[in-house]
Design a protein around this motif. Structure first.
Motif, PDB file in Angstrom:
ATOM      1  N   GLN A 105       0.828  -1.203   0.000  1.00 23.50           N
ATOM      2  CA  GLN A 105       0.000   0.000   0.000  1.00 23.50           C
ATOM      3  C   GLN A 105       0.867   1.259   0.000  1.00 23.50           C
ATOM      4  N   ALA A 106       2.029   1.184   0.634  1.00 22.82           N
ATOM      5  CA  ALA A 106       2.924   2.335   0.721  1.00 22.82           C
ATOM      6  C   ALA A 106       3.773   2.514  -0.533  1.00 22.82           C
ATOM      7  N   ARG A 120       9.965   5.750   4.283  1.00 27.23           N
ATOM      8  CA  ARG A 120       8.680   5.076   4.096  1.00 27.23           C
ATOM      9  C   ARG A 120       8.697   3.700   4.759  1.00 27.23           C
ATOM     10  N   ILE A 121       9.855   3.051   4.795  1.00 24.44           N
ATOM     11  CA  ILE A 121       9.956   1.747   5.473  1.00 24.44           C
ATOM     12  C   ILE A 121       9.644   1.910   6.952  1.00 24.44           C
ATOM     13  N   LEU A 122      10.239   2.922   7.591  1.00 24.68           N
ATOM     14  CA  LEU A 122      10.019   3.142   9.018  1.00 24.68           C
ATOM     15  C   LEU A 122       8.562   3.479   9.306  1.00 24.68           C
ATOM     16  N   SER A 123       7.981   4.399   8.520  1.00 24.28           N
ATOM     17  CA  SER A 123       6.585   4.775   8.768  1.00 24.28           C
ATOM     18  C   SER A 123       5.644   3.596   8.552  1.00 24.28           C
ATOM     19  N   SER A 124       5.959   2.747   7.584  1.00 27.73           N
ATOM     20  CA  SER A 124       5.103   1.586   7.330  1.00 27.73           C
ATOM     21  C   SER A 124       5.211   0.570   8.467  1.00 27.73           C
ATOM     22  N   LEU A 125       6.415   0.394   9.015  1.00 24.65           N
ATOM     23  CA  LEU A 125       6.578  -0.526  10.143  1.00 24.65           C
ATOM     24  C   LEU A 125       5.859  -0.019  11.389  1.00 24.65           C
TER      25      LEU A 125
END
Length: 502
Positions: A105-106, A120-125
């Motif tokens: 989705q991200a 974006r990896i950090l915010s998605s986690l």
């Protein structure tokens, strides 16, 4: 649009403005040809590799968080089996698919050029952690320590980020070693092209193979392929992967023409600013190049999006055809008993690539309807390139019922299965209406026409034709399979309430 249908006729030559080369998007067997199959295979390998790396990075991150907790607690049990204890193993089994869905989705599985970075990896986690926490609280799960979740997020962000960085570096080196390059044609003038070429050479991504330049004058240090007037023939002959415009030397009309010619042939366009206001709104910044480039995505569905949409069309089309078979037979019988003439008629319409095709419909008019249409032009109630009459005298009794429920459109399922139409898309226009189009309207023909679309759910008879075309562009720029499902679902109440229809 007119419900009248001229009798079947011999296909006419393509319009003069249409490219001489066959538009690959118009081919029914495009998905079976070599280029899209290779593209889909590469994308499948890329996405599969990233998914495996993300799950591995998540497992490693959770393990490191558990090790960190054990070391802080002083227990010292830091073996790999720590991860497979009952609690952590349950976390991983639940968190892994959630992570993949959130990452998708991200946009973290997009193509390399448009894939977001570590932020974006950090915010998605963090989103994954909130989902896991909410699920745990809702099911009464006993978290042994509240600090493990944020610690896992931090460690997983680092491990996933490092694994992805290694993948990007390794895959890029493999592509370079294999000689994979982007074949590029530059369009512009003089010094602007020279500077653009130098900037592209300094990029860090996949190497460019400069085929040549299209310009009105000479281009120092580059092969001049021809003038802008010759661009259609040049693109048909060379078939580059990309066209890059040095826009500073071109006026807005020239930029729009170059973009349209490239997009008709399914060729990616990137723009080196200055950027006109119209095109900046359609552009997406592409990082990783020596020059700042904006990709101008055509209003066309290709690759994975095309495969998903086509699969959806086939599955739903077959279900509608089979489940509704008894009703379609009853309709055919009613048409035959009501008036003389065939049950179906072939309405010549303009489809993808501005090519004619025969659109199927249940006959709703008297047999001589096409002959009567010229006499009714003065009664036309629609504006622009549309012909509509609220109380058309040519419609039969059964035809009025079929139109009231839009059941006359059902045979177009045959066009969908043959690859000439889609369930959702811009409505195909009759030949008479197509002749009245302006040039800027024609981008709507870059995709398969649809049985329904935003026209059908937006009060189409109360809108101008320009407004309807803008709805087509809105659909193309925001397409998703969920948008198709939403439009189909909203078509049913729109039909029953006769919203904007006549």
């Amino acid at each position: 649009m007119s419900k009248a249908a001229p009798p079947a006729e011999t296909p006419r030559p393509a319009p003069a403005h249409q490219p001489a080369g066959r538009d690959v998007r118009a081919s029914r067997l495009y998905v079976l040809s070599r280029a899209p199959l290779l593209t889909l295979a590469r994308r499948a390998v890329s996405i599969g590799s990233l998914v495996l790396l993300d799950i591995a990075g998540l497992a490693l991150g959770i393990y490191l968080a558990l090790v960190f907790r054990e070391l802080v607690a002083g227990e010292g049990d830091v073996l790999w089996g720590l991860l497979w204890r009952e609690g952590p193993a349950e976390w991983l089994r639940f968190a892994a698919p959630i992570t993949v869905l959130v990452f998708a989705q991200a946009g973290l599985y997009r193509v390399r050029e448009r894939r977001p970075g570590p932020g974006r990896i950090l915010s998605s986690l963090i989103v994954v952690a909130l989902v896991v926490l909410a699920f745990g609280i809702g099911t009464g799960y006993d978290f042994t320590t509240s600090g493990l979740i944020p610690t896992s997020v931090v460690f997983s962000a680092v491990t996933i980020g490092l694994l992805r960085a290694a993948y990007e570096s390794a895959s890029l080196e493999l592509m370079r070693a294999a000689g994979i390059r982007r074949r590029v044609v530059l369009v512009g003038e003089g010094e602007g092209l020279t500077k653009l070429r130098a900037s592209l050479a300094a990029g860090s991504g996949i190497a460019y193979e400069l085929v040549g330049a299209v310009a009105e004058g000479s281009v120092p240090g580059m092969l001049r392929l021809g003038s802008r007037a010759e661009l259609p023939a040049i693109l048909d002959r060379i078939r580059p992967d990309e066209v890059i415009l040095a826009e500073a030397a071109l006026d807005e009309a020239a930029v729009l023409e170059v973009v349209e010619q490239a997009h008709r042939r399914g060729i990616k366009v990137q723009l080196a600013p200055d950027t006109t206001e119209l095109l900046v709104q359609r552009g997406e910044y592409v990082p990783g190049h020596g020059a700042p480039l904006f990709e101008l995505r055509p209003p066309v569905l290709t690759g994975w999006d095309w495969a998903v949409k086509r699969s959806f069309d086939l599955v739903v089309g077959v279900l509608v055809l089979l489940l509704g078979a008894p009703l379609w037979l009853l309709i055919a019988l009613a048409i035959k008993l009501d008036s003389r003439g065939p049950v179906l008629f072939v309405d010549r319409r303009i489809g993808v690539g501005e090519r004619e095709f025969g659109m199927l419909k249940f006959r709703t008019m008297v047999e001589e309807a096409p002959v009567l249409q010229p006499q009714l032009e003065a009664a036309n109630e629609a504006e622009g390139a549309l012909f509509k009459i609220r109380h058309d005298p040519r419609v039969t009794r059964v035809g009025r019922v079929l139109r009231r429920l839009s059941l006359d459109e059902v045979p177009q399922i045959g066009n969908v299965l043959r690859g000439e139409m889609s369930l959702v898309g811009p409505r195909p226009l009759p030949l008479r209406d197509h002749r009245l189009l302006e040039d800027w309207h024609r981008s709507r023909y870059a995709v398969l026409p649809g049985m329904t679309g935003l026209w059908q759910i937006s009060g189409r008879s109360g809108l101008s034709f320009d407004d309807l075309v803008r709805l087509d562009f809105t659909y193309l720029e925001n397409w998703s399979i969920w948008l198709d499902i939403t439009i189909i679902a909203r078509t049913i109440p729109a039909v029953l309430t006769r919203k904007g229809a006549y």
